[in-house]
Design a protein around this motif. Structure first.
Motif, PDB file in Angstrom:
ATOM      1  N   ILE A  43       0.844  -1.202   0.000  1.00  0.00           N
ATOM      2  CA  ILE A  43       0.000   0.000   0.000  1.00  0.00           C
ATOM      3  C   ILE A  43       0.876   1.246   0.000  1.00  0.00           C
ATOM      4  O   ILE A  43       0.650   2.193  -0.770  1.00  0.00           O
ATOM      5  N   LEU A  44       1.867   1.252   0.856  1.00  0.00           N
ATOM      6  CA  LEU A  44       2.760   2.403   0.960  1.00  0.00           C
ATOM      7  C   LEU A  44       3.471   2.658  -0.375  1.00  0.00           C
ATOM      8  O   LEU A  44       3.548   3.809  -0.845  1.00  0.00           O
ATOM      9  N   ALA A  45       3.960   1.606  -1.008  1.00  0.00           N
ATOM     10  CA  ALA A  45       4.660   1.762  -2.292  1.00  0.00           C
ATOM     11  C   ALA A  45       3.720   2.290  -3.366  1.00  0.00           C
ATOM     12  O   ALA A  45       4.092   3.168  -4.158  1.00  0.00           O
ATOM     13  N   ARG A  46       2.475   1.777  -3.402  1.00  0.00           N
ATOM     14  CA  ARG A  46       1.528   2.222  -4.418  1.00  0.00           C
ATOM     15  C   ARG A  46       1.134   3.685  -4.199  1.00  0.00           C
ATOM     16  O   ARG A  46       1.024   4.460  -5.170  1.00  0.00           O
ATOM     17  N   LEU A  47       0.913   4.096  -2.958  1.00  0.00           N
ATOM     18  CA  LEU A  47       0.549   5.483  -2.678  1.00  0.00           C
ATOM     19  C   LEU A  47       1.661   6.436  -3.135  1.00  0.00           C
ATOM     20  O   LEU A  47       1.385   7.488  -3.721  1.00  0.00           O
ATOM     21  N   ARG A  48       2.889   6.060  -2.872  1.00  0.00           N
ATOM     22  CA  ARG A  48       4.007   6.905  -3.297  1.00  0.00           C
ATOM     23  C   ARG A  48       4.110   6.937  -4.817  1.00  0.00           C
ATOM     24  O   ARG A  48       4.357   7.991  -5.418  1.00  0.00           O
ATOM     25  N   ALA A  49       3.882   5.791  -5.453  1.00  0.00           N
ATOM     26  CA  ALA A  49       3.923   5.748  -6.915  1.00  0.00           C
ATOM     27  C   ALA A  49       2.812   6.587  -7.532  1.00  0.00           C
ATOM     28  O   ALA A  49       2.980   7.162  -8.622  1.00  0.00           O
ATOM     29  N   ASP A  50       1.667   6.680  -6.844  1.00  0.00           N
ATOM     30  CA  ASP A  50       0.541   7.475  -7.333  1.00  0.00           C
ATOM     31  C   ASP A  50       0.699   8.964  -7.046  1.00  0.00           C
ATOM     32  O   ASP A  50      -0.175   9.759  -7.388  1.00  0.00           O
ATOM     33  N   GLY A  51       1.795   9.337  -6.401  1.00  0.00           N
ATOM     34  CA  GLY A  51       2.075  10.747  -6.183  1.00  0.00           C
ATOM     35  C   GLY A  51       1.494  11.347  -4.924  1.00  0.00           C
ATOM     36  O   GLY A  51       1.441  12.579  -4.785  1.00  0.00           O
ATOM     37  N   TRP A  52       1.086  10.519  -3.964  1.00  0.00           N
ATOM     38  CA  TRP A  52       0.565  11.059  -2.717  1.00  0.00           C
ATOM     39  C   TRP A  52       1.690  11.655  -1.880  1.00  0.00           C
ATOM     40  O   TRP A  52       2.772  11.079  -1.782  1.00  0.00           O
ATOM     41  N   ASN A  53       1.411  12.789  -1.274  1.00  0.00           N
ATOM     42  CA  ASN A  53       2.338  13.451  -0.358  1.00  0.00           C
ATOM     43  C   ASN A  53       2.014  12.957   1.049  1.00  0.00           C
ATOM     44  O   ASN A  53       1.185  13.534   1.757  1.00  0.00           O
ATOM     45  N   LEU A  54       2.654  11.858   1.449  1.00  0.00           N
ATOM     46  CA  LEU A  54       2.364  11.229   2.739  1.00  0.00           C
ATOM     47  C   LEU A  54       3.151  11.927   3.842  1.00  0.00           C
ATOM     48  O   LEU A  54       4.378  11.782   3.927  1.00  0.00           O
ATOM     49  N   VAL A  55       2.454  12.673   4.671  1.00  0.00           N
ATOM     50  CA  VAL A  55       3.124  13.379   5.761  1.00  0.00           C
ATOM     51  C   VAL A  55       3.353  12.473   6.958  1.00  0.00           C
ATOM     52  O   VAL A  55       4.128  12.818   7.857  1.00  0.00           O
ATOM     53  N   ALA A  56       2.678  11.299   6.978  1.00  0.00           N
ATOM     54  CA  ALA A  56       2.915  10.330   8.047  1.00  0.00           C
ATOM     55  C   ALA A  56       2.402   8.966   7.602  1.00  0.00           C
ATOM     56  O   ALA A  56       1.424   8.863   6.868  1.00  0.00           O
ATOM     57  N   ASP A  57       3.088   7.928   8.057  1.00  0.00           N
ATOM     58  CA  ASP A  57       2.702   6.535   7.841  1.00  0.00           C
ATOM     59  C   ASP A  57       2.653   5.885   9.208  1.00  0.00           C
ATOM     60  O   ASP A  57       3.696   5.650   9.831  1.00  0.00           O
ATOM     61  N   LEU A  58       1.453   5.615   9.694  1.00  0.00           N
ATOM     62  CA  LEU A  58       1.258   5.172  11.072  1.00  0.00           C
ATOM     63  C   LEU A  58       0.651   3.773  11.086  1.00  0.00           C
ATOM     64  O   LEU A  58      -0.357   3.518  10.422  1.00  0.00           O
ATOM     65  N   GLY A  59       1.252   2.876  11.850  1.00  0.00           N
ATOM     66  CA  GLY A  59       0.741   1.523  11.986  1.00  0.00           C
ATOM     67  C   GLY A  59       0.176   1.275  13.376  1.00  0.00           C
ATOM     68  O   GLY A  59       0.625   1.865  14.357  1.00  0.00           O
ATOM     69  N   VAL A  60      -0.837   0.406  13.451  1.00  0.00           N
ATOM     70  CA  VAL A  60      -1.446   0.014  14.727  1.00  0.00           C
ATOM     71  C   VAL A  60      -1.289  -1.496  14.859  1.00  0.00           C
ATOM     72  O   VAL A  60      -1.864  -2.256  14.085  1.00  0.00           O
TER      73      VAL A  60
END
Length: 318
Positions: A43-60
């Motif tokens: 998911i993280l790789a796809r979001l970055r490939a789609d150009g999302w500006n992820l200001v945080a990646d938080l796991g629970v």
């Protein structure tokens, strides 16, 4: 210290334009959900490939950590909070995003994914990620039970016992099949209860049943409730599943699975309203979007257009 003031609400079109322009988002992944741990990296790789500006990646990854993690995500004030998990994860995200200028993006990784189904969000990871890229911002209703927000469903009876006892490991392995298996083990010892529902416009309905549901959305246990139930229709849909005999519960569930897509909210046994008071004898635990919180008596209401979500183009937003 006083809480930081919330920014003013933008119009849906302005928020949509901001999302498409900056793609500023926070990702929250519940790795305890059935597919969360498996798909987090992809998911993280796809979001970055789609150009999302992820200001945080938080796991629970621990029980009890979800609310604090989502609160931390909200503090980043993204345009989109992307919640990856099951109905409980989505419900907690919706509770904290209610009436905020942040859209909820859904990545349904749970067992039944009722809220995603009712929003027509694809249940595949790839399809849900496509919706984040190509979808639109919509406003949908949220329910409130004894002051607690819910997205999809309040239920009581057998389902509450199942929510309490369904093994987490079994849900990971079997998915939706874990629920009927757990229910089959519980039902022989379950006793029916009496319920009285009073709407704010003066209607009173009584039921003697093993299961009562109050829905804001259109799906229960992964199956459609009616053809016209929606989280954007300003209505709660209430119905008992069968009567006091255990066999009637089984028959009602089978009927819902077989005929849900052809029934309407105007047909028996549905009661529709935007507010009601519920009493039961004996008191019953409340299953709120798959999690147990409190018990009857209960005051259940609806808040119109309380949550902004990213949905596929064509979703009927009113």
């Amino acid at each position: 210290m006083a809480a930081a003031p919330q920014p003013p609400m933008r119009s849906k079109s302005d928020l949509h334009q901001a999302i498409r322009t900056t793609r500023r988002a926070v990702l929250v992944v519940n790795t305890r959900a059935r597919r969360g741990r498996r798909y987090h990296a992809a998911i993280l790789a796809r979001l970055r490939a789609d150009g999302w500006n992820l200001v945080a990646d938080l796991g629970v990854d621990r029980p009890g950590g979800l609310a604090d993690t989502i609160a931390a995500a909200v503090d980043h004030r993204p345009d989109v909070l992307i919640a990856a998990g099951g109905d409980g994860t989505i419900s907690e995200a919706a509770r904290q995003l209610a009436h905020r200028d942040i859209a909820l993006g859904l990545l349904p990784l749970g067992t039944t994914n009722n809220f995603a189904r009712t929003l027509t969000v694809p249940l595949t990871v790839a399809g849900a990620l496509d919706t984040l890229v190509h979808g639109v911002v919509a406003d949908v209703d949220l329910g409130h039970v004894n002051g607690r927000v819910f997205t999809n469903m309040v239920s009581l009876g057998v389902s509450a016992r199942v929510a309490e006892h369904a093994p987490h490991r079994l849900k990971r392995i079997l998915g939706r099949a874990a629920y009927p298996l757990t229910a089959a083990a519980i039902l022989p010892r379950h006793h029916p209860f009496r319920a009285r529902l009073t709407t704010d416009d003066g209607r009173t309905v009584s039921a003697h049943t093993h299961q009562l549901n109050i829905a804001n959305g259109g799906f229960h246990a992964g199956n459609p409730i009616t053809a016209d139930a929606s989280p954007d229709d300003r209505l709660l849909t209430t119905w008992p599943l069968g009567g006091p005999r255990r066999t009637s519960l089984v028959a009602a569930i089978a009927g819902q699975v077989a005929h849900g897509r052809r029934r309407t909210q105007a047909s028996h046994p549905f009661l529709t309203t935007d507010a009601l008071t519920l009493h039961t004898d004996p008191p019953q635990a409340l299953d709120i979007d798959g999690e147990l919180h409190g018990s009857t008596p209960a005051r259940i209401t609806l808040s119109a257009n309380a949550l902004r979500v990213l949905v596929p183009v064509g979703f009927p937003d009113t």
